[in-house]
Motif scaffolding. Sequence first.
Motif, short mmCIF file in Angstrom:
data_model
loop_
_atom_site.label_atom_id
_atom_site.label_comp_id
_atom_site.label_asym_id
_atom_site.label_seq_id
_atom_site.Cartn_x
_atom_site.Cartn_y
_atom_site.Cartn_z
N GLU A 1 80.24 16.96 -84.38
CA GLU A 1 81.59 16.11 -84.53
C GLU A 1 81.45 15.01 -85.25
OE1 GLU A 1 84.34 14.02 -81.38
OE2 GLU A 1 82.76 15.45 -80.71
N ALA B 1 84.25 26.05 -86.82
CA ALA B 1 85.49 25.49 -86.25
C ALA B 1 86.68 25.63 -86.28
CB ALA B 1 85.03 23.95 -85.72
N THR C 1 82.84 28.39 -83.48
CA THR C 1 82.05 27.28 -83.53
C THR C 1 80.44 27.60 -83.55
OG1 THR C 1 83.81 26.16 -82.54
CG2 THR C 1 81.73 25.08 -82.71
N SER D 1 77.11 19.96 -80.24
CA SER D 1 78.54 19.64 -80.31
C SER D 1 78.46 18.25 -80.90
CB SER D 1 79.01 19.61 -78.99
OG SER D 1 78.94 20.97 -78.52
N GLU E 1 84.31 25.89 -92.29
CA GLU E 1 83.56 25.72 -91.12
C GLU E 1 84.16 26.62 -90.08
OE1 GLU E 1 83.74 21.48 -89.78
OE2 GLU E 1 83.48 20.80 -92.12
#
Length: 772
Positions: A614, A94, A104, A610, A92
Motif C-alpha cells: 500500500e 490488486a 493481490t 500489505s 497489478e
Amino acid sequence: MYYRIIRNDIRNSKASTLTTMIFVAAAAMLVSLSAILIVNLTGAIDTLMTRAKTPHFVQMHSGELDRERLKAFAEQNDKVSAWQILEFLNVEGARIAIDGRPLTDSVQDNGFSMQSAQFDYLLDLDGKVITVRDGEIYVPVSYLKDGSAKVGSIVQVEGTSLTVAGFLRDSQMNSLLASSKRFLVSPHDYVAILPFGSTEYLIEFRLKDLSTLSAFEADYTAAGLEANGPAITYTLFRILNAISDGLMIGVILLASVLVVIIAFLCIRFTLLATMESDYREIGVMKAIGLRVSDLRKIYLAKYAAIAAVGSLLGYALSFVFRGLLLENIRLYMGESGHALLAPVCGMIGIALVFLTIVAYVNRVLKRFRRISAVEAIRFGVSQDRPAGAGRWTLSGNRLLNTNVLLGIKDVLARKGLYITLLVVLILSSFIMIVPQNLYNTISSRSFITYMGIGDSDLRLDIQQTSGIPHKAAEIARAMEQDAAVTRQAVLTTRALKVRLDNGLEERIKVELGDHSVFPVAYSEGRGPQHADEIALSAVNAKELALKSGDTMTLVVDGEARKLTVCGIYSDVTNGGKTAKAVFTTDSAEAMWSTIYAKLADSSLTGSKVSEYAERFSYAKVSDIHEYVRQTFGSTISAAGKAAWTAIAVVLVINILITLLFMRMLVAKDRYSIAVLKSLGFRNSDLTAQYYTRSIVILLAGTLLGTLLANTLGQSLAGAVISSFGASTFRFVVNPLSAYVLCPLMMLGSVLIATIIGASGIGRIQISGNIKE
C-alpha cells in the motif's frame, strides 16, 4: 511337454510363481509407463510449441522503443525468418479481480495481451488459435487448475468487466516457473484497460535455422538494441514446459529401474531355490544322459512363460494408470499427437524387460554345468561348505541369547543365501528415502537459494518504472526505520558488456549490491566480496567457458575492468543468465531492483506485505513463502505424491519378498529344524532364530540403503534437480522421517512377513524329516 512341465511346476510353487510374476508385472508397468509418459510429454510440448509457433528468441523490454532500428536490424540479419513486437500490459494483482476476488496475493506478473498476428499464438484447450471478441477474456490454464476461475466467471480490471470465455495455453508462460501470465483480450478491451498498467514489449524473432540461435544472440547484443529485460530462448521455453511433469517421469523411471533390479533378484532367488530343491532330480537327469542344454530349456520355458504373462499384465496395467498421470500434461499442453507411437514405445519397453529377463535366467542356469551327477544323487543337496561363522561358538558365548547367537551364526555361515534379501532391503531403503529427501529438499525454504533467490521473508521487485535506484533507496530507508525488519539488502541489476577473447562483446545482466546478507547457494567458490570479483550463473559460466578462479573483462564506466570469477551458482530467474558483483556504477541504466528483507517475527509477513504494497505502489511485494508455493507448488505436490507412492510400493515389496524368502528358507531348513527340535529346541526358540536373521539383514540393509541414499541418491536426484537450472545441491534430510519413521516402517513390514513366513516351523515333524 513344456506345457505340462510348466503347469505342474506352477501348481507346486504357487506363492513363488505369483510373487515373481507380480514383480515382473510391476517392472513392465513402470517401464511401459515411463516410455508412454516420455513420448506424450515430448510430443505434447512439440505439438504445443509448433501450433503456437513459439518464438526462437524473445527479448523483453520496458521503456522507450525504437521500432525503425529494430526493423532495420531484422531485415538486414539473414538468420531472421520473421519478427514482431507484442505488447504485454502489466497490471497489478490488486487491480484484477476474478469473481470479486482480487489477485493481490498472486506472485505472478499478470498482464493482458492481444492475439498475435504472425506467431506466438495463444491457444485454446482444443489447440486452436483463439479469436477473442469484445467483452470476453481468456484466462491462463493455471487459474483453471487452481480453481480460481471457470467459464462464465467475471474478470474485473478497475471499471472494465470481462466474461471468461475459456482458458488459454501459452507456450511461453504456461509453467508456474515462468514469472508472468498472459490474459487474452480483444484490441478494443485492451485499449480500455491500457491506462491501468505499464506496457512491456516482447521483441520476438523466429529464425530460419534454430542452430544459429547463439550466433543470433551475439548479433542482437552487438547491435546494441533494446534489452531492458530478460532474454529467453526456445530451449529454455522447452525446459520450463517440461520441468514439473519431467520430475514425475524421472521418479517413475528411477523406480522402474530399481523394481527391475528387484525383479531380477527375486527371479534369481526363486530359481536357485528351485534348483536346490530339485538337486537330486537334476543329478538323475544328467546321469541318464540328458544334456545340459535340454535341462536349461525346461527351466527357461517356465520363467519365459512367467516373464511373458507378467510383461503383458504390466503393459495392460500401464494403460489403467496412464490416464491419471497424463492428466496434467493434457491440461497444460494438450494431446501429444503421438497416439500410436506411445503404445508402441510402451510395447518396446516391455519387450526389452522380457528379453532381459530371459537372458538373465539363461545366464543363471549355466550353474547346471557345475552340478556333479554323482554328488547330486548321493547327497541330494549342494555341498558348498559354509564359512564365516567359525568364531561364533556356543561355548564361547557370554553376551548373546542362544537363539540370537544361532540366528546371527546362520547369516554369517550362509552369506550367499542371504545376500539376495540384503540387496532387496538395501534397494527398498534407497527407494523409500531418496524420494522423501528429494521432497524435503524441494519443499524446504532453503531450496530457493539453489535457484538464485535469497532466503528472506519479504521480496520487493521494482521494474518497468523510472528512477528505479531512487525508489529502491526510498524503500531501504523505510525498512531501516522499521523495527520489525532485522536485515535488508537492495540488489540492482544492470546490463553490462563483457569483452570476449575474440574481441566481440556480449551483454550480461549483473546484479549489484551486498550479496552476503541473503546469499544464494554456490556450486563452486563463493559470493563476491571485493570490487574485482564477480560470480556467474551456471548458464553464463558454461556459455562463457569460465570457471571459478578465471578472469573476465567487463566494460564498466567506459573502461575495461578485469574481474576474477569467484563463484558459480544456479539461477532459474531471468533466463538463467545472470551475474553478481559488489562494485558500484551508474554507467548503465538500472533494469530492475530487488529488495529482500528479514523480519524479527515471520508471522508478521502477511501484514507487512500489505503495508509495503500500500505504501509503495510501484513495487511488487511478495511473501517469499507464498512466492515459493505459487511458483513450485505443483512440482512440490508431484514430488510429495511420488515420495508417498514409493513408500507404499516399498512396503509391499518388503512383505512379498521377505515372505517368499522365509517360506523357502523354512522349507530348505526342514531337516535342520527337525534336528534342533529333537535336541529340545521349542518352536518359540526356532522362531526367535528366524526373527534374528531377518532383523540382522534388515539392520544391514537399512544402514547401507541410507548410506547409499545420501550419497548415490543425492547424485541421482541432483541430475533431476539440474533440470530446474540448479547445477548442484545437497539433500535437506528430515531426521525423524529418514532415520526413525522409514526404518520403523521397514522393520514393521519385514517382521510381519517373517512372522507369517516362519509360522510353518510348528508344522515340521521330527520323525518325518529326520527319517527323510
